[in-house]
Design a protein around this motif. Structure first.
Motif, PDB file in Angstrom:
ATOM      1  N   LYS A  10       0.770  -1.234  -0.094  1.00 17.78           N
ATOM      2  CA  LYS A  10      -0.083  -0.044   0.287  1.00 17.78           C
ATOM      3  C   LYS A  10       1.038   1.433   0.064  1.00 17.78           C
ATOM      4  CE  LYS A  10      -4.204  -1.860   2.418  1.00 17.78           C
ATOM      5  NZ  LYS A  10      -4.894  -1.507   3.701  1.00 17.78           N
ATOM      6  N   VAL A  11       1.967   1.243   0.855  1.00 19.51           N
ATOM      7  CA  VAL A  11       2.574   2.505   0.985  1.00 19.51           C
ATOM      8  C   VAL A  11       3.581   2.573   0.008  1.00 19.51           C
ATOM      9  CG1 VAL A  11       4.543   3.527   2.585  1.00 19.51           C
ATOM     10  CG2 VAL A  11       2.543   2.387   3.535  1.00 19.51           C
ATOM     11  N   VAL A  12       4.165   1.590  -0.829  1.00 22.13           N
ATOM     12  CA  VAL A  12       4.888   1.803  -1.933  1.00 22.13           C
ATOM     13  C   VAL A  12       4.127   2.158  -3.164  1.00 22.13           C
ATOM     14  CG1 VAL A  12       6.295   0.504  -3.380  1.00 22.13           C
ATOM     15  CG2 VAL A  12       6.929   0.119  -0.982  1.00 22.13           C
ATOM     16  N   TYR A  13       2.886   1.431  -3.289  1.00 23.71           N
ATOM     17  CA  TYR A  13       2.118   1.964  -4.546  1.00 23.71           C
ATOM     18  C   TYR A  13       1.809   3.515  -4.092  1.00 23.71           C
ATOM     19  CZ  TYR A  13      -1.790   2.790  -7.134  1.00 23.71           C
ATOM     20  OH  TYR A  13      -2.694   3.001  -8.300  1.00 23.71           O
ATOM     21  N   GLY A  14       1.337   3.988  -2.990  1.00 23.80           N
ATOM     22  CA  GLY A  14       1.011   5.416  -2.912  1.00 23.80           C
ATOM     23  C   GLY A  14       2.096   6.331  -2.877  1.00 23.80           C
ATOM     24  N   PHE A  27      -4.773  -3.739 -13.596  1.00 23.22           N
ATOM     25  CA  PHE A  27      -4.849  -4.572 -14.820  1.00 23.22           C
ATOM     26  C   PHE A  27      -3.516  -5.315 -14.762  1.00 23.22           C
ATOM     27  CE2 PHE A  27      -3.547  -5.294 -19.121  1.00 23.22           C
ATOM     28  CZ  PHE A  27      -4.579  -6.392 -19.593  1.00 23.22           C
ATOM     29  N   LEU A  28      -2.280  -4.360 -14.760  1.00 18.85           N
ATOM     30  CA  LEU A  28      -1.040  -5.068 -14.956  1.00 18.85           C
ATOM     31  C   LEU A  28      -0.871  -6.096 -13.715  1.00 18.85           C
ATOM     32  CD1 LEU A  28       1.008  -2.133 -16.232  1.00 18.85           C
ATOM     33  CD2 LEU A  28       0.254  -4.041 -17.596  1.00 18.85           C
ATOM     34  N   SER A  29      -1.085  -5.822 -12.522  1.00 22.25           N
ATOM     35  CA  SER A  29      -0.796  -6.384 -11.280  1.00 22.25           C
ATOM     36  C   SER A  29      -1.345  -7.698 -11.105  1.00 22.25           C
ATOM     37  CB  SER A  29      -0.944  -5.801  -9.963  1.00 22.25           C
ATOM     38  OG  SER A  29      -1.964  -5.404  -9.810  1.00 22.25           O
ATOM     39  N   PHE A  30      -2.860  -7.779 -11.620  1.00 24.58           N
ATOM     40  CA  PHE A  30      -3.530  -8.900 -11.757  1.00 24.58           C
ATOM     41  C   PHE A  30      -3.430  -9.939 -12.830  1.00 24.58           C
ATOM     42  CE2 PHE A  30      -5.614  -6.513  -8.176  1.00 24.58           C
ATOM     43  CZ  PHE A  30      -5.754  -7.461  -7.069  1.00 24.58           C
ATOM     44  N   ALA A  31      -3.142  -9.082 -13.940  1.00 25.35           N
ATOM     45  CA  ALA A  31      -2.585 -10.048 -14.949  1.00 25.35           C
ATOM     46  C   ALA A  31      -1.379 -10.873 -14.735  1.00 25.35           C
ATOM     47  CB  ALA A  31      -2.426  -9.145 -16.471  1.00 25.35           C
ATOM     48  N   LEU A  32      -0.580 -10.384 -14.065  1.00 25.23           N
ATOM     49  CA  LEU A  32       0.449 -10.949 -13.847  1.00 25.23           C
ATOM     50  C   LEU A  32       0.329 -12.173 -12.766  1.00 25.23           C
ATOM     51  CD1 LEU A  32       3.331  -8.051 -13.486  1.00 25.23           C
ATOM     52  CD2 LEU A  32       3.121 -10.084 -14.959  1.00 25.23           C
ATOM     53  N   THR A  33      -0.557 -11.852 -11.679  1.00 29.24           N
ATOM     54  CA  THR A  33      -0.763 -12.960 -10.781  1.00 29.24           C
ATOM     55  C   THR A  33      -1.876 -13.861 -11.334  1.00 29.24           C
ATOM     56  OG1 THR A  33      -1.073 -10.810  -9.079  1.00 29.24           O
ATOM     57  CG2 THR A  33      -2.023 -12.891  -8.322  1.00 29.24           C
ATOM     58  N   ALA A  34      -2.793 -13.422 -12.156  1.00 30.47           N
ATOM     59  CA  ALA A  34      -3.571 -14.419 -12.637  1.00 30.47           C
ATOM     60  C   ALA A  34      -2.803 -15.589 -13.359  1.00 30.47           C
ATOM     61  CB  ALA A  34      -4.668 -13.966 -13.657  1.00 30.47           C
ATOM     62  N   ALA A  35      -2.084 -14.983 -14.475  1.00 26.55           N
ATOM     63  CA  ALA A  35      -1.082 -15.814 -15.305  1.00 26.55           C
ATOM     64  C   ALA A  35      -0.188 -16.886 -14.463  1.00 26.55           C
ATOM     65  CB  ALA A  35      -0.176 -14.888 -16.159  1.00 26.55           C
ATOM     66  N   ILE A 206       6.797  -1.485 -10.745  1.00 28.59           N
ATOM     67  CA  ILE A 206       5.267  -2.208 -10.973  1.00 28.59           C
ATOM     68  C   ILE A 206       5.357  -3.664 -10.834  1.00 28.59           C
ATOM     69  CG2 ILE A 206       3.839  -2.888 -12.612  1.00 28.59           C
ATOM     70  CD1 ILE A 206       3.890  -0.071 -13.817  1.00 28.59           C
ATOM     71  N   LEU A 207       6.513  -4.329 -11.325  1.00 30.65           N
ATOM     72  CA  LEU A 207       6.707  -5.894 -11.099  1.00 30.65           C
ATOM     73  C   LEU A 207       6.936  -5.979  -9.570  1.00 30.65           C
ATOM     74  CD1 LEU A 207       9.128  -6.821 -14.291  1.00 30.65           C
ATOM     75  CD2 LEU A 207       6.831  -7.236 -13.739  1.00 30.65           C
ATOM     76  N   ILE A 212       5.226  -8.278  -4.462  1.00 23.51           N
ATOM     77  CA  ILE A 212       5.204  -8.299  -3.234  1.00 23.51           C
ATOM     78  C   ILE A 212       3.785  -7.628  -2.382  1.00 23.51           C
ATOM     79  CG2 ILE A 212       6.256  -7.029  -1.003  1.00 23.51           C
ATOM     80  CD1 ILE A 212       8.707  -6.585  -2.675  1.00 23.51           C
ATOM     81  N   GLY A 213       3.215  -6.890  -2.981  1.00 24.03           N
ATOM     82  CA  GLY A 213       1.739  -6.468  -2.590  1.00 24.03           C
ATOM     83  C   GLY A 213       0.503  -6.943  -3.078  1.00 24.03           C
ATOM     84  N   VAL A 214       0.746  -7.952  -3.901  1.00 22.45           N
ATOM     85  CA  VAL A 214      -0.527  -8.356  -4.582  1.00 22.45           C
ATOM     86  C   VAL A 214      -0.265  -9.952  -4.465  1.00 22.45           C
ATOM     87  CG1 VAL A 214      -2.128  -8.540  -6.605  1.00 22.45           C
ATOM     88  CG2 VAL A 214      -0.933  -6.454  -6.065  1.00 22.45           C
ATOM     89  N   LEU A 215       0.431 -10.440  -5.330  1.00 16.80           N
ATOM     90  CA  LEU A 215       0.583 -12.015  -5.503  1.00 16.80           C
ATOM     91  C   LEU A 215       0.833 -12.624  -4.293  1.00 16.80           C
ATOM     92  CD1 LEU A 215       2.511 -13.747  -8.574  1.00 16.80           C
ATOM     93  CD2 LEU A 215       2.517 -14.666  -6.255  1.00 16.80           C
ATOM     94  N   ALA A 216       1.913 -12.364  -3.569  1.00 18.74           N
ATOM     95  CA  ALA A 216       2.387 -12.860  -2.273  1.00 18.74           C
ATOM     96  C   ALA A 216       1.353 -13.081  -1.429  1.00 18.74           C
ATOM     97  CB  ALA A 216       3.623 -12.650  -1.683  1.00 18.74           C
TER      98      ALA A 216
END
Length: 280
Positions: A10-14, A27-35, A206-207, A212-216
Protein backbone atom coordinates in the motif's frame (compact mmCIF):
# COMPACT_ATOMS: atom_id res chain seq x y z
CA UNK A 1 3.57 -12.13 6.74
CA UNK A 2 0.62 -11.56 4.39
CA UNK A 3 -0.52 -8.60 6.47
CA UNK A 4 2.96 -7.04 6.44
CA UNK A 5 3.33 -7.48 2.68
CA UNK A 6 -0.06 -5.88 2.04
CA UNK A 7 0.82 -2.94 4.26
CA UNK A 8 4.16 -2.51 2.52
CA UNK A 9 2.52 -2.72 -0.89
CA UNK A 10 0.00 0.00 0.00
CA UNK A 11 2.64 2.50 1.05
CA UNK A 12 5.00 1.73 -1.84
CA UNK A 13 2.16 2.07 -4.34
CA UNK A 14 0.99 5.36 -2.88
CA UNK A 15 4.54 6.72 -2.66
CA UNK A 16 6.30 5.72 -5.88
CA UNK A 17 3.53 4.71 -8.26
CA UNK A 18 1.34 7.79 -7.94
CA UNK A 19 1.95 8.60 -11.63
CA UNK A 20 0.52 5.24 -12.71
CA UNK A 21 -3.30 5.28 -13.12
CA UNK A 22 -4.87 2.95 -10.57
CA UNK A 23 -6.88 1.06 -13.21
CA UNK A 24 -3.73 0.41 -15.24
CA UNK A 25 -1.86 -0.87 -12.19
CA UNK A 26 -4.82 -3.09 -11.25
CA UNK A 27 -4.83 -4.59 -14.73
CA UNK A 28 -1.07 -5.18 -14.90
CA UNK A 29 -0.67 -6.54 -11.37
CA UNK A 30 -3.60 -8.93 -11.57
CA UNK A 31 -2.72 -10.05 -15.10
CA UNK A 32 0.69 -11.09 -13.77
CA UNK A 33 -0.88 -12.75 -10.71
CA UNK A 34 -3.53 -14.60 -12.72
CA UNK A 35 -0.98 -15.81 -15.28
CA UNK A 36 1.32 -17.10 -12.54
CA UNK A 37 -1.34 -19.11 -10.70
CA UNK A 38 -2.99 -20.34 -13.90
CA UNK A 39 0.31 -21.85 -15.02
CA UNK A 40 1.20 -23.24 -11.59
CA UNK A 41 -2.16 -24.65 -10.44
CA UNK A 42 -4.94 -23.59 -12.80
CA UNK A 43 -6.19 -27.17 -13.17
CA UNK A 44 -6.65 -27.80 -9.46
CA UNK A 45 -10.40 -27.20 -9.60
CA UNK A 46 -12.87 -29.32 -7.71
CA UNK A 47 -16.63 -29.54 -7.94
CA UNK A 48 -18.28 -27.06 -10.31
CA UNK A 49 -19.65 -24.07 -8.43
CA UNK A 50 -20.67 -21.32 -10.83
CA UNK A 51 -22.47 -19.23 -8.22
CA UNK A 52 -19.56 -18.88 -5.77
CA UNK A 53 -17.12 -18.43 -8.66
CA UNK A 54 -19.20 -15.61 -10.13
CA UNK A 55 -19.55 -13.97 -6.71
CA UNK A 56 -15.79 -14.27 -6.20
CA UNK A 57 -15.06 -12.63 -9.54
CA UNK A 58 -17.53 -9.78 -8.95
CA UNK A 59 -16.31 -9.19 -5.38
CA UNK A 60 -12.67 -9.26 -6.50
CA UNK A 61 -13.27 -6.70 -9.25
CA UNK A 62 -15.25 -4.33 -7.03
CA UNK A 63 -12.91 -4.69 -4.05
CA UNK A 64 -9.57 -4.07 -5.70
CA UNK A 65 -10.66 -1.36 -8.11
CA UNK A 66 -12.21 0.52 -5.17
CA UNK A 67 -9.16 -0.24 -3.02
CA UNK A 68 -6.57 1.19 -5.42
CA UNK A 69 -8.83 4.13 -6.22
CA UNK A 70 -9.00 4.95 -2.51
CA UNK A 71 -5.19 4.84 -2.27
CA UNK A 72 -5.07 7.63 -4.84
CA UNK A 73 -7.14 9.92 -2.62
CA UNK A 74 -6.41 9.28 1.06
CA UNK A 75 -3.45 7.92 2.98
CA UNK A 76 -2.97 4.14 3.12
CA UNK A 77 -3.39 3.87 6.90
CA UNK A 78 -6.93 5.25 6.64
CA UNK A 79 -7.74 3.02 3.67
CA UNK A 80 -6.48 -0.02 5.56
CA UNK A 81 -8.31 0.78 8.78
CA UNK A 82 -11.69 1.37 7.13
CA UNK A 83 -11.19 -1.59 4.79
CA UNK A 84 -10.33 -3.98 7.61
CA UNK A 85 -12.61 -2.46 10.23
CA UNK A 86 -15.84 -2.90 8.29
CA UNK A 87 -15.20 -6.64 7.81
CA UNK A 88 -16.05 -7.98 11.28
CA UNK A 89 -19.13 -5.76 11.52
CA UNK A 90 -20.47 -7.04 8.20
CA UNK A 91 -19.72 -10.68 9.04
CA UNK A 92 -21.67 -10.31 12.30
CA UNK A 93 -24.65 -8.77 10.46
CA UNK A 94 -24.62 -11.43 7.72
CA UNK A 95 -24.41 -14.22 10.29
CA UNK A 96 -27.33 -12.70 12.21
CA UNK A 97 -29.42 -12.40 9.03
CA UNK A 98 -28.69 -15.92 7.76
CA UNK A 99 -28.58 -17.98 10.95
CA UNK A 100 -30.32 -15.75 13.48
CA UNK A 101 -27.36 -16.20 15.80
CA UNK A 102 -26.84 -13.09 17.91
CA UNK A 103 -23.30 -11.80 18.52
CA UNK A 104 -21.80 -11.98 21.98
CA UNK A 105 -21.61 -8.88 24.14
CA UNK A 106 -17.88 -8.65 23.49
CA UNK A 107 -18.36 -8.63 19.74
CA UNK A 108 -20.97 -5.89 20.04
CA UNK A 109 -18.43 -3.84 22.02
CA UNK A 110 -15.74 -4.58 19.42
CA UNK A 111 -18.01 -3.46 16.58
CA UNK A 112 -18.92 -0.25 18.42
CA UNK A 113 -15.24 0.43 19.08
CA UNK A 114 -14.48 -0.06 15.39
CA UNK A 115 -17.22 2.40 14.46
CA UNK A 116 -15.71 4.98 16.83
CA UNK A 117 -12.28 4.46 15.26
CA UNK A 118 -13.74 4.80 11.76
CA UNK A 119 -15.48 8.04 12.76
CA UNK A 120 -12.14 9.46 13.89
CA UNK A 121 -10.56 8.41 10.59
CA UNK A 122 -13.37 10.14 8.69
CA UNK A 123 -12.51 13.33 10.56
CA UNK A 124 -8.79 12.83 9.84
CA UNK A 125 -9.46 12.37 6.13
CA UNK A 126 -11.77 15.40 5.93
CA UNK A 127 -9.19 17.60 7.61
CA UNK A 128 -6.85 16.58 4.84
CA UNK A 129 -3.16 15.82 4.57
CA UNK A 130 -0.67 16.51 1.83
CA UNK A 131 -2.23 13.56 0.05
CA UNK A 132 -5.89 14.55 0.28
CA UNK A 133 -6.61 18.25 0.50
CA UNK A 134 -10.31 18.52 -0.27
CA UNK A 135 -13.47 17.26 1.37
CA UNK A 136 -14.78 15.76 -1.88
CA UNK A 137 -11.63 13.70 -2.36
CA UNK A 138 -11.78 12.55 1.21
CA UNK A 139 -15.40 11.39 0.96
CA UNK A 140 -14.70 9.59 -2.30
CA UNK A 141 -11.67 7.88 -0.78
CA UNK A 142 -13.59 6.87 2.34
CA UNK A 143 -16.48 5.57 0.27
CA UNK A 144 -14.13 3.51 -1.89
CA UNK A 145 -12.45 2.11 1.24
CA UNK A 146 -15.85 1.09 2.61
CA UNK A 147 -16.77 -0.63 -0.65
CA UNK A 148 -13.43 -2.46 -0.62
CA UNK A 149 -14.07 -3.66 2.92
CA UNK A 150 -17.53 -4.99 2.05
CA UNK A 151 -16.15 -6.75 -1.00
CA UNK A 152 -13.39 -8.39 1.04
CA UNK A 153 -16.00 -10.15 3.17
CA UNK A 154 -17.71 -11.63 0.12
CA UNK A 155 -14.32 -12.67 -1.27
CA UNK A 156 -13.63 -14.56 1.94
CA UNK A 157 -17.02 -16.29 2.01
CA UNK A 158 -17.04 -17.31 -1.67
CA UNK A 159 -13.42 -18.49 -1.47
CA UNK A 160 -14.26 -20.73 1.48
CA UNK A 161 -17.15 -22.21 -0.48
CA UNK A 162 -14.87 -23.13 -3.39
CA UNK A 163 -12.20 -24.55 -1.09
CA UNK A 164 -14.89 -26.61 0.59
CA UNK A 165 -15.80 -28.10 -2.79
CA UNK A 166 -12.32 -29.39 -3.48
CA UNK A 167 -10.63 -26.41 -5.13
CA UNK A 168 -6.96 -25.86 -4.34
CA UNK A 169 -5.64 -22.52 -3.07
CA UNK A 170 -3.85 -21.87 -6.34
CA UNK A 171 -6.89 -22.78 -8.46
CA UNK A 172 -9.06 -20.27 -6.63
CA UNK A 173 -6.49 -17.57 -7.35
CA UNK A 174 -6.12 -18.69 -10.97
CA UNK A 175 -9.86 -18.31 -11.71
CA UNK A 176 -10.91 -15.31 -9.63
CA UNK A 177 -9.55 -12.51 -11.83
CA UNK A 178 -11.50 -12.85 -15.09
CA UNK A 179 -13.87 -9.98 -14.43
CA UNK A 180 -11.33 -7.62 -12.90
CA UNK A 181 -9.05 -8.05 -15.91
CA UNK A 182 -11.86 -7.21 -18.33
CA UNK A 183 -13.09 -4.21 -16.33
CA UNK A 184 -9.66 -2.80 -15.47
CA UNK A 185 -8.41 -3.17 -19.05
CA UNK A 186 -11.46 -1.30 -20.31
CA UNK A 187 -10.98 1.44 -17.74
CA UNK A 188 -7.22 1.63 -18.29
CA UNK A 189 -7.11 1.66 -22.06
CA UNK A 190 -10.47 3.14 -22.99
CA UNK A 191 -10.71 6.19 -20.74
CA UNK A 192 -8.42 8.53 -22.71
CA UNK A 193 -6.25 9.22 -19.63
CA UNK A 194 -2.78 10.70 -19.89
CA UNK A 195 -0.05 8.43 -21.19
CA UNK A 196 2.43 7.00 -18.70
CA UNK A 197 6.11 7.86 -19.12
CA UNK A 198 7.54 4.36 -19.09
CA UNK A 199 11.06 3.82 -17.81
CA UNK A 200 13.00 0.75 -16.77
CA UNK A 201 12.76 1.83 -13.16
CA UNK A 202 8.98 2.23 -13.34
CA UNK A 203 8.54 -1.20 -14.91
CA UNK A 204 10.75 -2.75 -12.22
CA UNK A 205 8.75 -1.00 -9.49
CA UNK A 206 5.43 -2.22 -10.92
CA UNK A 207 6.75 -5.79 -11.07
CA UNK A 208 8.08 -5.56 -7.50
CA UNK A 209 4.88 -4.11 -6.04
CA UNK A 210 2.78 -6.64 -7.96
CA UNK A 211 4.81 -9.53 -6.55
CA UNK A 212 5.20 -8.21 -3.00
CA UNK A 213 1.91 -6.36 -2.53
CA UNK A 214 -0.49 -8.47 -4.61
CA UNK A 215 0.67 -11.98 -5.58
CA UNK A 216 2.39 -13.10 -2.37
CA UNK A 217 -0.13 -11.77 0.18
CA UNK A 218 -3.09 -13.04 -1.86
CA UNK A 219 -1.69 -16.55 -1.79
CA UNK A 220 -0.94 -16.42 1.93
CA UNK A 221 -4.38 -14.98 2.67
CA UNK A 222 -6.01 -17.70 0.58
CA UNK A 223 -4.38 -20.28 2.82
CA UNK A 224 -5.74 -18.43 5.86
CA UNK A 225 -9.23 -18.33 4.35
CA UNK A 226 -9.14 -22.10 3.91
CA UNK A 227 -8.16 -22.74 7.51
CA UNK A 228 -10.17 -20.13 9.45
CA UNK A 229 -13.76 -18.93 9.58
CA UNK A 230 -14.60 -15.59 7.86
CA UNK A 231 -14.81 -13.63 11.12
CA UNK A 232 -11.38 -14.83 12.25
CA UNK A 233 -9.87 -13.92 8.88
CA UNK A 234 -11.28 -10.39 9.11
CA UNK A 235 -10.19 -9.91 12.71
CA UNK A 236 -6.65 -11.23 12.28
CA UNK A 237 -6.09 -8.56 9.64
CA UNK A 238 -6.15 -6.02 12.49
CA UNK A 239 -2.40 -5.51 12.40
CA UNK A 240 -2.45 -4.24 8.81
CA UNK A 241 -3.53 -0.62 9.45
CA UNK A 242 -1.00 -0.23 12.27
CA UNK A 243 1.79 -1.68 10.15
CA UNK A 244 0.79 0.61 7.29
CA UNK A 245 0.93 3.62 9.58
CA UNK A 246 4.40 2.64 10.80
CA UNK A 247 5.71 2.12 7.27
CA UNK A 248 4.28 5.50 6.22
CA UNK A 249 6.84 7.17 8.51
CA UNK A 250 9.53 6.29 5.97
CA UNK A 251 7.59 7.71 3.01
CA UNK A 252 8.24 11.31 1.88
CA UNK A 253 4.62 11.69 0.74
CA UNK A 254 2.69 11.36 4.00
CA UNK A 255 2.72 13.80 6.89
CA UNK A 256 2.17 12.53 10.44
CA UNK A 257 -1.45 12.83 11.60
CA UNK A 258 -2.34 12.34 15.26
CA UNK A 259 -6.00 11.79 14.35
CA UNK A 260 -5.06 9.05 11.89
CA UNK A 261 -2.84 7.40 14.49
CA UNK A 262 -5.63 7.56 17.09
CA UNK A 263 -8.24 6.09 14.75
CA UNK A 264 -5.96 3.29 13.61
CA UNK A 265 -4.97 2.51 17.20
CA UNK A 266 -8.62 2.30 18.34
CA UNK A 267 -9.64 -0.03 15.50
CA UNK A 268 -6.56 -2.22 15.88
CA UNK A 269 -6.95 -2.31 19.66
CA UNK A 270 -10.55 -3.51 19.59
CA UNK A 271 -9.83 -6.13 16.95
CA UNK A 272 -6.83 -7.43 18.88
CA UNK A 273 -9.03 -7.53 22.01
CA UNK A 274 -11.45 -9.76 20.14
CA UNK A 275 -8.67 -12.05 18.96
CA UNK A 276 -7.25 -12.33 22.51
CA UNK A 277 -10.67 -13.05 24.00
CA UNK A 278 -11.36 -15.71 21.39
CA UNK A 279 -8.25 -17.67 22.40
CA UNK A 280 -9.26 -17.98 26.04
Amino acid sequence: MAVFLQALGKVVYGTWLGAVPSNLFVFLSFALTAAFFFVVSGRGVGERAWGPLLLLNVATAVTFIAFFYALKLIEPAIVGAVDIGVGPILVVLITLAITGRRPTGLRVIVCLGILIGCAILVLAALRGTRFASSGVQAWLGLGASLVAGVGAVFITMSSRTLLGRGWTFGAVLAHRFYLILVVSSRLAFGSGQDAVSWTGGLVAMILAVSAIGVLAPLYLLQIGVGRCDPYTVMVTMAAQPMLTLCIEVFSPVYAWSSLTALGVAIISGFLILDVAAGRR
